[in-house]
Scaffold this motif. Structure first.
Motif, PDB file in Angstrom:
ATOM      1  N   PHE A   1      35.801  36.359  40.088  1.00 24.26           N
ATOM      2  CA  PHE A   1      35.930  36.699  41.379  1.00 24.26           C
ATOM      3  C   PHE A   1      37.496  35.953  41.626  1.00 24.26           C
ATOM      4  CE2 PHE A   1      37.077  34.526  45.868  1.00 24.26           C
ATOM      5  CZ  PHE A   1      36.436  35.270  46.229  1.00 24.26           C
ATOM      6  N   SER A   2      37.753  34.339  40.463  1.00 20.50           N
ATOM      7  CA  SER A   2      38.745  33.980  40.424  1.00 20.50           C
ATOM      8  C   SER A   2      39.812  35.106  39.823  1.00 20.50           C
ATOM      9  CB  SER A   2      38.740  32.610  39.869  1.00 20.50           C
ATOM     10  OG  SER A   2      38.301  32.821  38.318  1.00 20.50           O
ATOM     11  N   GLN A   3      39.840  35.524  38.801  1.00 18.42           N
ATOM     12  CA  GLN A   3      40.519  36.198  38.233  1.00 18.42           C
ATOM     13  C   GLN A   3      40.947  37.569  39.133  1.00 18.42           C
ATOM     14  OE1 GLN A   3      38.520  37.859  34.511  1.00 18.42           O
ATOM     15  NE2 GLN A   3      39.047  35.225  33.403  1.00 18.42           N
ATOM     16  N   MET A   4      40.306  37.832  39.386  1.00 19.94           N
ATOM     17  CA  MET A   4      40.551  39.170  40.613  1.00 19.94           C
ATOM     18  C   MET A   4      41.260  39.093  41.595  1.00 19.94           C
ATOM     19  SD  MET A   4      38.146  42.071  43.314  1.00 19.94           S
ATOM     20  CE  MET A   4      38.056  40.443  43.986  1.00 19.94           C
ATOM     21  N   CYS A   5      41.632  37.865  42.392  1.00 17.17           N
ATOM     22  CA  CYS A   5      42.074  36.821  43.359  1.00 17.17           C
ATOM     23  C   CYS A   5      43.095  36.778  43.238  1.00 17.17           C
ATOM     24  CB  CYS A   5      41.501  35.252  43.964  1.00 17.17           C
ATOM     25  SG  CYS A   5      39.935  35.846  44.772  1.00 17.17           S
ATOM     26  N   ARG A   6      43.784  36.146  41.589  1.00 15.77           N
ATOM     27  CA  ARG A   6      44.587  35.782  41.075  1.00 15.77           C
ATOM     28  C   ARG A   6      45.580  36.749  40.388  1.00 15.77           C
ATOM     29  NH1 ARG A   6      42.954  33.654  36.465  1.00 15.77           N
ATOM     30  NH2 ARG A   6      42.999  31.492  37.466  1.00 15.77           N
ATOM     31  N   ALA A   7      44.979  38.087  40.317  1.00 17.47           N
ATOM     32  CA  ALA A   7      45.722  39.223  40.075  1.00 17.47           C
ATOM     33  C   ALA A   7      45.732  39.646  41.663  1.00 17.47           C
ATOM     34  CB  ALA A   7      44.840  40.432  39.523  1.00 17.47           C
ATOM     35  N   LEU A   8      45.625  39.799  42.435  1.00 17.09           N
ATOM     36  CA  LEU A   8      46.104  40.518  43.712  1.00 17.09           C
ATOM     37  C   LEU A   8      47.376  39.281  43.424  1.00 17.09           C
ATOM     38  CD1 LEU A   8      43.005  40.401  45.246  1.00 17.09           C
ATOM     39  CD2 LEU A   8      44.338  42.491  45.290  1.00 17.09           C
ATOM     40  N   ARG A   9      47.168  38.183  43.344  1.00 20.98           N
ATOM     41  CA  ARG A   9      48.597  37.708  43.672  1.00 20.98           C
ATOM     42  C   ARG A   9      49.897  37.525  43.187  1.00 20.98           C
ATOM     43  NH1 ARG A   9      43.717  33.456  44.915  1.00 20.98           N
ATOM     44  NH2 ARG A   9      44.064  31.865  47.435  1.00 20.98           N
ATOM     45  N   PHE A  10      49.513  37.736  42.045  1.00 16.52           N
ATOM     46  CA  PHE A  10      50.670  38.374  40.531  1.00 16.52           C
ATOM     47  C   PHE A  10      50.664  39.222  41.397  1.00 16.52           C
ATOM     48  CE2 PHE A  10      49.114  36.076  36.842  1.00 16.52           C
ATOM     49  CZ  PHE A  10      49.116  34.769  37.509  1.00 16.52           C
ATOM     50  N   GLN A  11      50.479  40.747  42.188  1.00 17.59           N
ATOM     51  CA  GLN A  11      50.499  41.934  42.816  1.00 17.59           C
ATOM     52  C   GLN A  11      51.982  41.632  43.629  1.00 17.59           C
ATOM     53  OE1 GLN A  11      48.493  45.971  43.183  1.00 17.59           O
ATOM     54  NE2 GLN A  11      47.876  44.627  44.892  1.00 17.59           N
ATOM     55  N   ALA A  12      51.040  40.485  44.349  1.00 19.16           N
ATOM     56  CA  ALA A  12      52.035  40.687  45.735  1.00 19.16           C
ATOM     57  C   ALA A  12      53.424  39.747  45.596  1.00 19.16           C
ATOM     58  CB  ALA A  12      51.593  39.687  46.865  1.00 19.16           C
ATOM     59  N   ARG A  13      53.451  38.948  44.108  1.00 21.86           N
ATOM     60  CA  ARG A  13      54.552  38.281  43.895  1.00 21.86           C
ATOM     61  C   ARG A  13      55.122  38.723  43.528  1.00 21.86           C
ATOM     62  NH1 ARG A  13      54.714  33.068  40.178  1.00 21.86           N
ATOM     63  NH2 ARG A  13      57.517  32.664  40.556  1.00 21.86           N
ATOM     64  N   TYR A  14      54.769  39.305  42.166  1.00 20.67           N
ATOM     65  CA  TYR A  14      55.810  40.423  41.033  1.00 20.67           C
ATOM     66  C   TYR A  14      55.599  42.211  41.667  1.00 20.67           C
ATOM     67  CZ  TYR A  14      55.080  36.388  38.247  1.00 20.67           C
ATOM     68  OH  TYR A  14      54.889  35.132  37.678  1.00 20.67           O
ATOM     69  N   THR A  15      55.007  42.786  43.028  1.00 23.44           N
ATOM     70  CA  THR A  15      56.585  44.103  42.422  1.00 23.44           C
ATOM     71  C   THR A  15      56.537  44.082  44.085  1.00 23.44           C
ATOM     72  OG1 THR A  15      53.422  44.250  44.500  1.00 23.44           O
ATOM     73  CG2 THR A  15      53.234  44.965  41.665  1.00 23.44           C
ATOM     74  N   THR A  16      57.228  43.195  44.602  1.00 23.08           N
ATOM     75  CA  THR A  16      57.652  42.931  45.586  1.00 23.08           C
ATOM     76  C   THR A  16      59.543  41.606  45.355  1.00 23.08           C
ATOM     77  OG1 THR A  16      56.905  41.050  46.571  1.00 23.08           O
ATOM     78  CG2 THR A  16      55.767  43.229  47.354  1.00 23.08           C
TER      79      THR A  16
END
Length: 391
Positions: free
Chosen positions: A188-203
């Motif tokens: 769960f923590s790895q998935m949440c970290r990946a979601l934050r990476f997505q929100a930060r780097y894809t924008t």
């Protein structure tokens, strides 16, 4: 092992580490470290473990159907197989190129072999050098993982969300030395970290309001998933089954949006609208700012390691000559990338050739987006100078 033989081995290690550091840094700066992009084009490698991935995807989709997840909220089978298998295969294919960390396993035993009697001090320096080699190798592996997150955050979300779904709805098929709670919490923590990476780097190329909105929606999604996890851990029976069913529904929608091809994903939506409408409202969200402290430390460490590898190569190069001078100058430039006073001196010495933006140091300039309320561009100062104020 004699000191001469160890110096020869260090020479080859320095060259390989220099190549690896330059390779990771170039892919990081260009945002092109996409796992599986080259592997999937090779006929022999693109089918390795693909059948096993298809079996895991079929099992996931079957369990999602049993949990009542609608077809419109499930990921496409072909897209999920391509994305998941490509990401995992590309990550594994990069391991043989990072053979330097293997020094940690076998090189510490080399100084214990018979050596001349006056080589005691040399053996001590060997152990010190091997410790430095291991630290550099581990740091390069961490830098490569961050380059993957920067370049292909959606693929990282696909891999971590699929693993979390497996842990959540297929616990019988998971083999781990850790407890079930530890495995689920780590996934769960790895998935949440990946979601934050997505929100930060894809924008990163979008205006600030859109970046803020993407970060806020991601935090709402993570808060909703956290509530479902809390319900599933603190309840039993039918209430726990309902919490797991709702959480699987949300994660399935996340997979549906993240597993699309990179050239077809032109939306910032991370979960279905009917699911995000009922998400929790987070009161405060950290605004988008410059790169965080650890990001800057990792970037500075990469430049310094490149400088160390260049200086080591210049010192150990047998022939010397022009190549030694070039490597020494490149090492000096790498240090100047993270030392502003040295960069300023070189800037004045070379007439602005080594300015900060040229070296790629410092926060990136935010792109200029046209606004409806923007004022008219001022007139040009000279008659022969084009007007570029609105560009």
């Amino acid at each position: 092992m004699t000191w001469t033989a160890f110096v020869d081995a260090s020479f080859y290690w320095a060259y390989w580490t220099l190549f690896e550091a330059m390779w990771i840094g170039m892919l990081w700066m260009t945002r092109s470290r996409v796992p599986g992009r080259a592997v999937c084009r090779i006929p022999g490698l693109r089918n390795v473990r693909r059948r096993a991935c298809e079996t895991r995807v079929d099992a996931l989709l079957a369990v999602l159907a049993q949990h009542g997840v609608p077809v419109g909220d499930r990921p496409d089978r072909k897209q999920l197989v391509e994305r998941w298998h490509g990401f995992v295969a590309g990550t594994c294919a990069a391991v043989p190129f990072q053979t330097v960390p293997l020094l940690i396993a076998w090189a510490p035993f080399l100084p214990l072999r018979p050596a001349p009697n006056d080589a005691g001090l040399a053996s001590l320096w060997m152990f010190v050098a091997l410790a430095c080699y291991g630290t550099v190798s581990i740091t390069l592996m961490a830098a490569d993982a961050r380059a993957v997150a920067v370049s292909d955050a959606a693929g990282l979300v696909t891999a971590k969300a699929a693993l979390f779904l497996e842990v959540l709805v297929l616990p019988a098929g998971q083999r781990s030395h850790y407890s079930a709670l530890d495995t689920q919490g780590r996934a769960f923590s790895q998935m949440c970290r990946a979601l934050r990476f997505q929100a930060r780097y894809t924008t990163r190329e979008l205006p600030s309001p859109l970046r803020e909105r993407a970060r806020h929606d991601t935090e709402r999604l993570i808060a909703t998933l956290g509530q479902h996890v809390e319900r599933s851990l603190l309840s039993e029976g039918e209430e726990r089954n309902n919490a797991v069913r709702e959480m699987a529904h949300v994660v399935s929608s996340v997979l549906q949006h993240s597993c699309r091809r990179r050239d077809q994903r032109n939306s910032l939506v991370v979960v279905g609208g009917h699911l995000s409408a009922s998400a929790l409202a987070v009161a405060t969200v950290v605004p988008a700012q410059a790169p965080v402290f650890w990001h800057r430390v990792l970037r500075a460490g990469g430049w310094l390691m490149a400088a160390a590898a260049l200086f080591a190569g210049a010192a150990l190069l047998p022939s010397g000559g022009v190549a030694t001078d070039v490597m020494a100058v490149m090492g000096l430039l790498s240090i100047a990338a993270v030392v502003p006073p040295l960069r300023a001196v070189l800037d004045r010495a070379r007439g602005g050739f080594l300015s900060g933006p040229t070296l790629g140091v410092g926060p990136a300039a935010e792109p200029c987006w046209p606004s409806q309320n923007s004022a008219a561009p001022p007139p040009a100062t000279h008659a022969d100078e084009p007007d570029v104020a609105g560009v």
